[in-house]
Design an enzyme around this catalytic site. Structure first.
Site, PDB file in Angstrom:
ATOM      1  N   ASP A  38      20.127  -9.803  -7.018  1.00  0.00           N
ATOM      2  CA  ASP A  38      19.348  -9.339  -8.158  1.00  0.00           C
ATOM      3  C   ASP A  38      20.049  -8.072  -8.666  1.00  0.00           C
ATOM      4  O   ASP A  38      20.774  -7.420  -7.918  1.00  0.00           O
ATOM      5  CB  ASP A  38      17.921  -9.041  -7.673  1.00  0.00           C
ATOM      6  CG  ASP A  38      17.102  -8.334  -8.725  1.00  0.00           C
ATOM      7  OD1 ASP A  38      17.168  -8.741  -9.902  1.00  0.00           O
ATOM      8  OD2 ASP A  38      16.396  -7.364  -8.357  1.00  0.00           O
ATOM      9  N   ARG A  39      19.851  -7.743  -9.934  1.00  0.00           N
ATOM     10  CA  ARG A  39      20.569  -6.571 -10.457  1.00  0.00           C
ATOM     11  C   ARG A  39      19.732  -5.292 -10.325  1.00  0.00           C
ATOM     12  O   ARG A  39      19.998  -4.465  -9.457  1.00  0.00           O
ATOM     13  CB  ARG A  39      20.967  -6.830 -11.920  1.00  0.00           C
ATOM     14  CG  ARG A  39      22.130  -5.987 -12.389  1.00  0.00           C
ATOM     15  CD  ARG A  39      22.271  -5.980 -13.900  1.00  0.00           C
ATOM     16  NE  ARG A  39      21.278  -5.108 -14.518  1.00  0.00           N
ATOM     17  CZ  ARG A  39      21.153  -4.910 -15.816  1.00  0.00           C
ATOM     18  NH1 ARG A  39      21.928  -5.563 -16.670  1.00  0.00           N
ATOM     19  NH2 ARG A  39      20.241  -4.087 -16.297  1.00  0.00           N
ATOM     20  N   ASP A  40      18.706  -5.161 -11.173  1.00  0.00           N
ATOM     21  CA  ASP A  40      17.936  -3.909 -11.201  1.00  0.00           C
ATOM     22  C   ASP A  40      17.156  -3.729  -9.901  1.00  0.00           C
ATOM     23  O   ASP A  40      16.341  -4.573  -9.529  1.00  0.00           O
ATOM     24  CB  ASP A  40      16.990  -3.898 -12.411  1.00  0.00           C
ATOM     25  CG  ASP A  40      17.756  -4.062 -13.721  1.00  0.00           C
ATOM     26  OD1 ASP A  40      18.892  -3.558 -13.821  1.00  0.00           O
ATOM     27  OD2 ASP A  40      17.234  -4.724 -14.647  1.00  0.00           O
ATOM     28  N   GLN A  62      16.448 -10.368 -17.996  1.00  0.00           N
ATOM     29  CA  GLN A  62      16.715  -9.322 -18.989  1.00  0.00           C
ATOM     30  C   GLN A  62      15.791  -9.506 -20.187  1.00  0.00           C
ATOM     31  O   GLN A  62      16.221  -9.784 -21.313  1.00  0.00           O
ATOM     32  CB  GLN A  62      18.203  -9.338 -19.396  1.00  0.00           C
ATOM     33  CG  GLN A  62      19.137  -8.840 -18.291  1.00  0.00           C
ATOM     34  CD  GLN A  62      18.825  -7.402 -17.868  1.00  0.00           C
ATOM     35  OE1 GLN A  62      18.507  -6.549 -18.704  1.00  0.00           O
ATOM     36  NE2 GLN A  62      18.892  -7.114 -16.574  1.00  0.00           N
ATOM     37  N   SER A  63      14.487  -9.354 -19.931  1.00  0.00           N
ATOM     38  CA  SER A  63      13.516  -9.547 -21.019  1.00  0.00           C
ATOM     39  C   SER A  63      13.595  -8.427 -22.042  1.00  0.00           C
ATOM     40  O   SER A  63      12.973  -8.511 -23.100  1.00  0.00           O
ATOM     41  CB  SER A  63      12.100  -9.639 -20.443  1.00  0.00           C
ATOM     42  OG  SER A  63      11.694  -8.365 -19.970  1.00  0.00           O
ATOM     43  N   THR A  99      19.767 -12.080 -13.015  1.00  0.00           N
ATOM     44  CA  THR A  99      18.910 -10.984 -13.479  1.00  0.00           C
ATOM     45  C   THR A  99      18.057 -11.361 -14.689  1.00  0.00           C
ATOM     46  O   THR A  99      18.565 -11.941 -15.657  1.00  0.00           O
ATOM     47  CB  THR A  99      19.788  -9.726 -13.770  1.00  0.00           C
ATOM     48  OG1 THR A  99      18.969  -8.694 -14.337  1.00  0.00           O
ATOM     49  CG2 THR A  99      20.928 -10.028 -14.720  1.00  0.00           C
ATOM     50  N   ASP A 101      14.546  -7.314  -4.892  1.00  0.00           N
ATOM     51  CA  ASP A 101      13.590  -6.254  -4.559  1.00  0.00           C
ATOM     52  C   ASP A 101      12.166  -6.608  -4.990  1.00  0.00           C
ATOM     53  O   ASP A 101      11.252  -5.810  -4.789  1.00  0.00           O
ATOM     54  CB  ASP A 101      14.020  -4.918  -5.190  1.00  0.00           C
ATOM     55  CG  ASP A 101      13.938  -4.936  -6.709  1.00  0.00           C
ATOM     56  OD1 ASP A 101      14.156  -6.020  -7.303  1.00  0.00           O
ATOM     57  OD2 ASP A 101      13.649  -3.884  -7.303  1.00  0.00           O
TER      58      ASP A 101
HETATM   59 MG   LIG Z   1      14.956  -6.201  -9.362  1.00  0.00          MG
END
Ligand SMILES: [Mg+2]
Length: 378
Positions: free
Chosen positions: A220-222, A264-265, A262, A345
């Site tokens: 996952d990115r963020d 990205q909304s 990821t 996360d």
């Molecule tokens: Mg995340």
């Protein structure tokens, strides 16, 4: 007659395996240097292309005369970028190519990938001082151990000044570059498989498909790669998670695929556009490769059912917790989901992994390298 790179290896031509490895490290344009069997290669380009995980450009460049390995490069000069990679079409070195690519700008005309070998007799042999190649011999005595040419080179275009229409890279050019201090080397390790002689080809047919059926890390990115500051759409708001680049490098060194998936909304919400997402991901990938690792591929989902941008306002099966992005990567890279692991996360990450049939681990902050090292080393 079948050109060696097109010999079958498992369920596909050897060349498709070879190109797939370069694609992992960001190569998007390929020039196939061909000789008298050029027509056979040209006839198979579409087949090979269909077996690759991503669309790439493939050009076939046929040498007009028997030009030698150096002459073949000279004849294809109009297709070559400022920096380009060259490899043999009949050997595969399963290693972290980012080590070669990230070696940095130097005054070297050529940077050569090297590996240790117990018997150097069939390969070019080098003498190395730090990363400077002080001597390059095209052939060493039988039975000698040492550092050898792995057949993968990073060229600076200035090397074209040293080439002529007919010349040998190994016999003429590399020894000359070494003598004047313009040849550098990066040592890597990993399995080396050549298909040039029949016994090797028999081994390679069995081993290469096994070797390249890699384990895969889905990140996952963020909140995993970068600190989740909420709707990170530009580099200015992007803050690396501690140990993130080192974690990816460690996974690449250990032979894992690394993918990023990821939501990205922010695109659907009108906070930034897709071009910004792609620019950010391009920069992020470059930074990872500069640090000596790679991101093999990325999927992002710009949609959201409550978006304000009409074109992106919809329910999407790519948006986590749905598994669309994961399934698309599994399809494109032909992954075994038993050998895939997602690190995220959020509950939505865990749900997406479960829906895709892969394992997942929750990362709740801290140093990503410390989190990932026991996994990829274990
Ligand atoms: Mg995340």
């Amino acid at each position: 007659m079948t050109p060696k790179p097109l010999l079958p290896c498992g369920d596909r031509p050897f060349l498709a395996w070879l190109m797939r490895e370069f694609i992992r490290f960001g190569v998007e344009e390929f020039v196939l240097l061909t000789g008298h069997l050029s027509a056979e290669v040209e006839a198979r380009v579409a087949t090979v292309s269909a077996l690759l995980p991503r669309d790439v450009s493939i050009v076939v460049s046929r040498e007009p005369v028997r030009a030698g390995t150096g002459g073949a490069i000279w004849h294809t000069r109009n297709h070559l970028a400022e920096r380009f990679l060259l490899c043999n079409g009949d050997s595969l070195f399963d290693c972290n190519l980012a080590r070669l690519l990230s070696a940095g700008a130097s005054d070297a005309a050529v940077r050569i990938l090297l590996r240790e070998a117990g018997d150097t007799s069939r390969y070019g042999r080098v003498r190395l001082e730090r990363d400077l190649v002080t001597e390059f011999s095209p052939q060493a005595g039988a039975g000698q151990g040492g550092m050898i040419d792995a057949g993968i080179y990073l060229f600076n275009r200035v090397v074209l000044d040293d080439l002529s229409p007919v010349c040998s890279l190994e016999a003429d050019i590399l020894p000359r570059l070494a003598a004047r201090g313009a040849l550098r080397g990066t040592v890597a390790d990993g399995a080396f498989r050549a298909i040039g002689i029949p016994e090797d080809y028999v081994l390679a047919q069995r081993e290469i498909p096994q070797l390249l059926r890699r384990r895969a890390l889905f990140l996952d990115r963020d909140g995993v790669i970068n600190v989740d500051h909420g709707f990170v759409g530009t580099r200015e708001h992007f803050e690396w998670m501690p140990g993130a680049r080192e974690a990816i490098r460690t996974a690449t060194d250990a032979g894992w695929h690394v993918f990023v998936i990821t939501n990205q909304s922010g695109v659907a919400r009108g906070l930034y556009d897709e071009a910004a997402v792609m620019a950010l991901h391009g920069w992020m990938t470059d930074e990872v490769r500069r640090a000596g690792g790679t991101i093999d591929d990325i999927r992002y989902c710009p949609f959201h059912p409550d978006g304000v941008v009409a074109a992106y306002r919809k329910v999407s099966d790519w948006r986590k917790p749905a598994p669309g992005m994961l399934l698309d990567l599994i399809r494109a890279w032909e992954l075994d989901r038993e050998r895939c692991l997602l690190i995220g996360d959020q509950d939505t990450d865990m749900a997406a992994a479960a829906a895709a049939g892969m394992e997942a681990l929750r990362f709740s902050g801290g140093n990503l390298l410390e989190f990932i090292r026991p996994i990829v080393d274990g």
